[in-house]
Enzyme design. Structure first.
Site, PDB file in Angstrom:
ATOM      1  N   ASP A  43      -8.253 -12.053  -3.905  1.00 30.35           N
ATOM      2  CA  ASP A  43      -7.414 -12.121  -2.123  1.00 30.35           C
ATOM      3  C   ASP A  43      -7.628  -9.431  -2.424  1.00 30.35           C
ATOM      4  OD1 ASP A  43      -5.951 -11.307  -0.306  1.00 30.35           O
ATOM      5  OD2 ASP A  43      -4.470 -12.027  -0.296  1.00 30.35           O
TER       6      ASP A  43
ATOM      7  N   MET B 297       4.536 -12.315   0.350  1.00 30.45           N
ATOM      8  CA  MET B 297       4.480 -10.816   0.486  1.00 30.45           C
ATOM      9  C   MET B 297       6.111 -10.399   1.160  1.00 30.45           C
ATOM     10  SD  MET B 297       0.676  -9.579   0.899  1.00 30.45           S
ATOM     11  CE  MET B 297       0.210 -11.293   2.328  1.00 30.45           C
TER      12      MET B 297
ATOM     13  N   MET C 177       4.920 -11.123   5.651  1.00 27.84           N
ATOM     14  CA  MET C 177       4.945  -9.149   4.859  1.00 27.84           C
ATOM     15  C   MET C 177       6.427  -9.140   5.687  1.00 27.84           C
ATOM     16  SD  MET C 177       1.769  -7.360   4.214  1.00 27.84           S
ATOM     17  CE  MET C 177       0.239  -7.775   3.990  1.00 27.84           C
TER      18      MET C 177
ATOM     19  N   HIS D  78       0.711 -16.923   2.245  1.00 26.08           N
ATOM     20  CA  HIS D  78       0.620 -16.005   0.744  1.00 26.08           C
ATOM     21  C   HIS D  78       1.426 -14.960   1.864  1.00 26.08           C
ATOM     22  CE1 HIS D  78      -1.052 -12.049  -0.648  1.00 26.08           C
ATOM     23  NE2 HIS D  78       0.119 -12.639  -1.371  1.00 26.08           N
TER      24      HIS D  78
ATOM     25  N   SER E 220      -8.418 -14.126   5.924  1.00 23.62           N
ATOM     26  CA  SER E 220      -7.101 -13.623   6.576  1.00 23.62           C
ATOM     27  C   SER E 220      -6.794 -13.676   7.895  1.00 23.62           C
ATOM     28  CB  SER E 220      -7.424 -12.343   5.932  1.00 23.62           C
ATOM     29  OG  SER E 220      -5.924 -11.683   6.211  1.00 23.62           O
TER      30      SER E 220
ATOM     31  N   HIS F 291      -6.066 -18.133   5.988  1.00 18.56           N
ATOM     32  CA  HIS F 291      -4.780 -16.870   4.976  1.00 18.56           C
ATOM     33  C   HIS F 291      -4.257 -17.065   5.842  1.00 18.56           C
ATOM     34  CE1 HIS F 291      -3.786 -15.312   0.946  1.00 18.56           C
ATOM     35  NE2 HIS F 291      -4.222 -14.211   1.688  1.00 18.56           N
TER      36      HIS F 291
ATOM     37  N   ASP G  16      -1.195 -14.199   6.012  1.00 19.89           N
ATOM     38  CA  ASP G  16      -0.389 -12.627   4.797  1.00 19.89           C
ATOM     39  C   ASP G  16       0.985 -12.322   6.072  1.00 19.89           C
ATOM     40  OD1 ASP G  16      -2.130 -11.834   2.871  1.00 19.89           O
ATOM     41  OD2 ASP G  16      -3.095 -11.728   4.307  1.00 19.89           O
TER      42      ASP G  16
HETATM   43  C1  DX5 Z   1      -3.108  -7.892   1.251  1.00 17.96           C
HETATM   44  C2  DX5 Z   1      -3.398  -9.215   2.147  1.00 17.96           C
HETATM   45  C3  DX5 Z   1      -5.325  -9.468   2.382  1.00 17.96           C
HETATM   46  C4  DX5 Z   1      -5.772  -8.781   3.207  1.00 17.96           C
HETATM   47  C5  DX5 Z   1      -7.068  -9.037   2.856  1.00 17.96           C
HETATM   48  O1  DX5 Z   1      -2.124  -7.374   1.125  1.00 17.96           O
HETATM   49  O2  DX5 Z   1      -3.455 -10.114   1.233  1.00 17.96           O
HETATM   50  O3  DX5 Z   1      -5.517 -11.182   2.686  1.00 17.96           O
HETATM   51  O4  DX5 Z   1      -5.686  -9.302   4.496  1.00 17.96           O
HETATM   52  O5  DX5 Z   1      -7.850  -7.933   3.792  1.00 17.96           O
HETATM   53  P1  DX5 Z   1      -9.222  -6.941   3.265  1.00 17.96           P
HETATM   54  O6  DX5 Z   1      -9.945  -8.416   3.098  1.00 17.96           O
HETATM   55  O7  DX5 Z   1      -9.741  -6.709   4.583  1.00 17.96           O
HETATM   56  O8  DX5 Z   1      -9.277  -6.549   1.932  1.00 17.96           O
HETATM   57 ZN    ZN Z   2      -2.990 -12.390   1.149  1.00 18.76          ZN
END
Ligand code: DX5
Ligand code: ZN
Length: 227
Positions: free
Chosen positions: A181, A73, A39, A71, A10, A35, A37
């Protein structure tokens, strides 16, 4: 055909000033997914990146044969799906909590030419996904509350992964990949793989200042029994 184990770094924890280089290092050390993320500061209490980052990484992903695993969010993801697909996302994963018309949203992702994934927060029961399973390529089990990297793995996630695997097998849906994840590191990766996870997301355990990206990925491969 059994699913290969895939490591999906990620980039949330990457050094954004050297993003391309960090992705190259991850690919050289055996990562095959990246990956991303996304948000929005509404569904989760943090704001990160949008289609512009997917677009920036697309040529690199083509060069290095990487899958861009996005991903989302964000609230009302259906409004942003075309932009992420145009930017070059390979997999688009939406949260069931954000999609009252999940079947329509999953169809929209397919029509846009991407692979649909669905995910759910740690407190959301698996039953919320039961009807959509035949239509998706991947199910992501969140093992932390989404919003930030570096949080601790929620132990009940292991049993949830195992239940999802049983559900998929019982329904004749073994081709659906199980992704996990949040809070994954070399010490617990074996546990989630044994429970049934195939796609392993890790942010802070791969991008940190304790060791290089290559050393951190090697530690994952060793924990998985691959030298
Ligand atoms: C959390 C994200 C993850 C995050 C994981 O909201 O969806 O993908 O980057 O990070 P680690 O591996 O540090 O928990
Ligand atoms: Zn994620």
């Amino acid at each position: 055909m059994p699913h290969p184990i895939i490591l999906a770094p990620s980039i949330l924890s990457a050094d954004f000033a050297r993003l391309g280089q960090q992705v190259r290092e991850a690919a050289a050390a055996g990562a095959s997914y990246i990956h991303i993320d996304v948000m929005d500061g509404r569904f989760v209490p943090n704001i990160t990146m949008g289609p512009v980052v997917v677009r920036a990484l697309r040529p690199l992903a083509d060069e290095l044969n990487l899958t861009l695993d996005v991903h989302l969010m964000i609230e009302q993801p259906e409004q942003m799906l075309p932009a992420f697909a145009r930017a070059g996302a390979d997999i688009l994963t939406v949260h069931v909590e954000t999609c009252p018309h999940l079947h329509r949203t999953v169809q929209q992702i397919r029509e846009l030419g991407a692979k649909p994934g669905v995910t759910l927060n740690p407190a959301t029961p698996l039953v919320m996904l039961e009807e959509i399973l035949p239509y998706v390529d991947q199910v992501l089990v969140m093992s932390v509350n989404p919003g930030f990297g570096g949080q601790a793995y929620i132990p009940a996630s292991t049993e949830k992964i195992a239940r999802l695997r049983r559900l998929l097998h019982a329904r004749g849906l073994r081709h659906v990949a199980i992704e996990v994840d949040g809070g994954i590191h070399p010490e617990n990766v074996r546990e989630v793989v044994d429970a049934g996870a195939h796609v392993i997301v890790a942010g802070s355990a791969i991008f940190n200042d304790r060791a290089s990206v290559a050393e951190n990925l090697d530690a994952f491969w060793r924990a998985l029994g691959r030298p």
